[in-house]
Enzyme design. Sequence first.
Site, PDB file in Angstrom:
ATOM      1  N   GLY A  68     -12.037   8.085   6.130  1.00  0.00           N
ATOM      2  CA  GLY A  68     -11.692   6.696   6.438  1.00  0.00           C
ATOM      3  C   GLY A  68     -12.343   6.284   7.748  1.00  0.00           C
TER       4      GLY A  68
ATOM      5  N   GLY B  23     -14.980  11.866  -2.559  1.00  0.00           N
ATOM      6  CA  GLY B  23     -16.222  11.632  -3.308  1.00  0.00           C
ATOM      7  C   GLY B  23     -16.594  12.843  -4.103  1.00  0.00           C
TER       8      GLY B  23
ATOM      9  N   THR C  46     -10.547  10.449  13.840  1.00  0.00           N
ATOM     10  CA  THR C  46      -9.409   9.996  13.028  1.00  0.00           C
ATOM     11  C   THR C  46      -8.388   9.304  13.919  1.00  0.00           C
ATOM     12  OG1 THR C  46      -7.428  10.628  11.776  1.00  0.00           O
ATOM     13  CG2 THR C  46      -8.395  12.361  13.079  1.00  0.00           C
ATOM     14  N   ILE C  47      -7.846   8.214  13.400  1.00  0.00           N
ATOM     15  CA  ILE C  47      -6.783   7.552  14.151  1.00  0.00           C
ATOM     16  C   ILE C  47      -5.540   8.434  14.187  1.00  0.00           C
ATOM     17  CG2 ILE C  47      -7.594   5.217  13.626  1.00  0.00           C
ATOM     18  CD1 ILE C  47      -5.118   5.036  11.681  1.00  0.00           C
ATOM     19  N   ASP C  48      -5.437   9.401  13.256  1.00  0.00           N
ATOM     20  CA  ASP C  48      -4.214  10.209  13.141  1.00  0.00           C
ATOM     21  C   ASP C  48      -4.061  11.238  14.262  1.00  0.00           C
ATOM     22  OD1 ASP C  48      -3.952   8.843  10.749  1.00  0.00           O
ATOM     23  OD2 ASP C  48      -4.818  10.479   9.569  1.00  0.00           O
TER      24      ASP C  48
ATOM     25  N   ARG D 221      18.468  -8.196  14.431  1.00  0.00           N
ATOM     26  CA  ARG D 221      18.053  -7.405  13.260  1.00  0.00           C
ATOM     27  C   ARG D 221      17.575  -6.013  13.676  1.00  0.00           C
ATOM     28  NH1 ARG D 221      14.387 -12.123  10.501  1.00  0.00           N
ATOM     29  NH2 ARG D 221      16.005 -12.949   9.128  1.00  0.00           N
TER      30      ARG D 221
ATOM     31  N   MET E  57       0.616   4.555  10.315  1.00  0.00           N
ATOM     32  CA  MET E  57      -0.145   5.612   9.629  1.00  0.00           C
ATOM     33  C   MET E  57       0.023   6.945  10.354  1.00  0.00           C
ATOM     34  SD  MET E  57      -3.670   3.821   8.443  1.00  0.00           S
ATOM     35  CE  MET E  57      -3.768   2.859   6.934  1.00  0.00           C
TER      36      MET E  57
ATOM     37  N   GLU F   2       4.277   7.162   8.258  1.00  0.00           N
ATOM     38  CA  GLU F   2       4.196   7.097   6.786  1.00  0.00           C
ATOM     39  C   GLU F   2       4.520   8.430   6.100  1.00  0.00           C
ATOM     40  OE1 GLU F   2       0.152   6.049   5.790  1.00  0.00           O
ATOM     41  OE2 GLU F   2      -0.660   7.838   6.752  1.00  0.00           O
TER      42      GLU F   2
ATOM     43  N   HIS G 256      -3.875  -0.979   7.704  1.00  0.00           N
ATOM     44  CA  HIS G 256      -5.258  -0.839   8.167  1.00  0.00           C
ATOM     45  C   HIS G 256      -5.577  -1.648   9.410  1.00  0.00           C
ATOM     46  CE1 HIS G 256      -5.258   0.834   4.164  1.00  0.00           C
ATOM     47  NE2 HIS G 256      -6.290   1.545   4.559  1.00  0.00           N
TER      48      HIS G 256
HETATM   49  O1  F6P Z   1      -6.592   9.371   7.944  1.00  0.00           O
HETATM   50  C1  F6P Z   1      -6.640   8.049   8.344  1.00  0.00           C
HETATM   51  C2  F6P Z   1      -5.730   7.211   7.529  1.00  0.00           C
HETATM   52  O2  F6P Z   1      -5.778   5.907   8.053  1.00  0.00           O
HETATM   53  C3  F6P Z   1      -4.298   7.722   7.408  1.00  0.00           C
HETATM   54  O3  F6P Z   1      -3.535   7.458   8.553  1.00  0.00           O
HETATM   55  C4  F6P Z   1      -3.848   7.017   6.167  1.00  0.00           C
HETATM   56  O4  F6P Z   1      -2.832   7.751   5.525  1.00  0.00           O
HETATM   57  C5  F6P Z   1      -5.067   6.986   5.325  1.00  0.00           C
HETATM   58  O5  F6P Z   1      -6.167   7.122   6.180  1.00  0.00           O
HETATM   59  C6  F6P Z   1      -5.217   5.712   4.532  1.00  0.00           C
HETATM   60  O6  F6P Z   1      -6.313   5.814   3.686  1.00  0.00           O
HETATM   61  P1  F6P Z   1      -6.916   4.594   2.869  1.00  0.00           P
HETATM   62  O7  F6P Z   1      -7.844   3.861   3.778  1.00  0.00           O
HETATM   63  O8  F6P Z   1      -7.620   5.240   1.750  1.00  0.00           O
HETATM   64  O9  F6P Z   1      -5.806   3.695   2.437  1.00  0.00           O
END
Ligand code: F6P
Length: 373
Positions: free
Chosen positions: A12, A77, A138-140, A175, A182, A235, A284
């Site tokens: 991603g 892929g 990776t953003i993760d 609330r 993510m 998530e 996203h």
């Molecule tokens: O690994 C990066 C990430 O943004 C995760 O945080 C997320 O679960 C996943 O990719 C989302 O993937 P996609 O762009 O296929 O929805």
Amino acid sequence: MYRTIGVLTGGGDAPGLNAVIRAVVKTAIGEYGMRVIGIEDSFEGLLSPTKTRELTAAHVRGLLPRGGTILGARNRGSFVEQGEDGTVGKHHDVFQEAIKNLEKLGIDALVVLGGEGSLAIAAEFDRQGVPVVGVPKTIDNDLACTELTFGFATALDIATEAIDRLHTTAESHDRVMILEVMGRHTGWIALHSGVAGGADVILIPEIPFSMESVASKIREREECGSQFSIMVVSEGAREISGQQIYQDKGDRQHAPRLGGVGFFCQHELEGLTGKEVRCVVLGHLQRGGRPNAFDRMLATNFGSCAVRALARGERDVMVALQAADIITVPLDEAVANLKTVPFTSQLIRTARDIGISFGATDEASYHMSLECV
Ligand code: F6P
């Protein structure tokens, strides 16, 4: 010394990919007189008919602040096969085809920008004879052997701003506002943005939660006069006796997609607390757009260091940030295990000290307090 190197962006996208490409091109051409070939659509661009283009200094002008990737990205892929049981393996014929094409294109070595999945493919290329240096993307922030991946800091800024914005509307309407972020199987984005944004509850995959424990935190806040609460849910978070929630289990062409735990919590909490609960899925937005200053700097440093590593003959390594320095680590070590949030991390301890709930059971909380430093 290599005459021509290839660069590609796997998995991603993440803010800072273009900044790395720019640094790779500038360093390779300016410092070492190499040619750089950009490979499009991740590793797919190496399959016939190949999709590549030469990158010169002119092609990377103005790229530093631009989000996305000029080379295109794919997060599943032809190089990965998914079995019926969800396990993934490598598709050996396509590696042979790609390696033949690399020879035809005159590409001597690769710089691969990717997360754990793409870097595992990169390691296989190296095993089959193509020198590779990886760049942790990776953003993760879930890649092992590096303290940070590029993209994470920008995602964190975006998630933190979202929490700030949810605060004012939560307070106005009394609330509970839930932000689902993510992070796949790790809770780095949720933990860091939750602390930075002042969340009351943070749910992460590393600490399975009890819905009753979350509800009691919200009731406790009400008793102390706070009629609203903010929750950040990763998530990949799951209930103690539950499973992670997927939007899509994935197949050969598409990676599995987590998502839905925020709405699950909304539904459950409304029942348990009687309060109005709303859920926002940040999705996203965390990945799109401009990298922040830190990610531009880190991406640039990673890109230059990757080319320098290739130039001094290193291969089968990933550039990594450790103790404010960029070093190289073996690719296999970087992809062997995900870097999860340690149960005993200092930030977890700090969060608990300032009253943030992780929705843990009393027993888990007891162990955390014994083990945290
Ligand atoms: O690994 C990066 C990430 O943004 C995760 O945080 C997320 O679960 C996943 O990719 C989302 O993937 P996609 O762009 O296929 O929805």
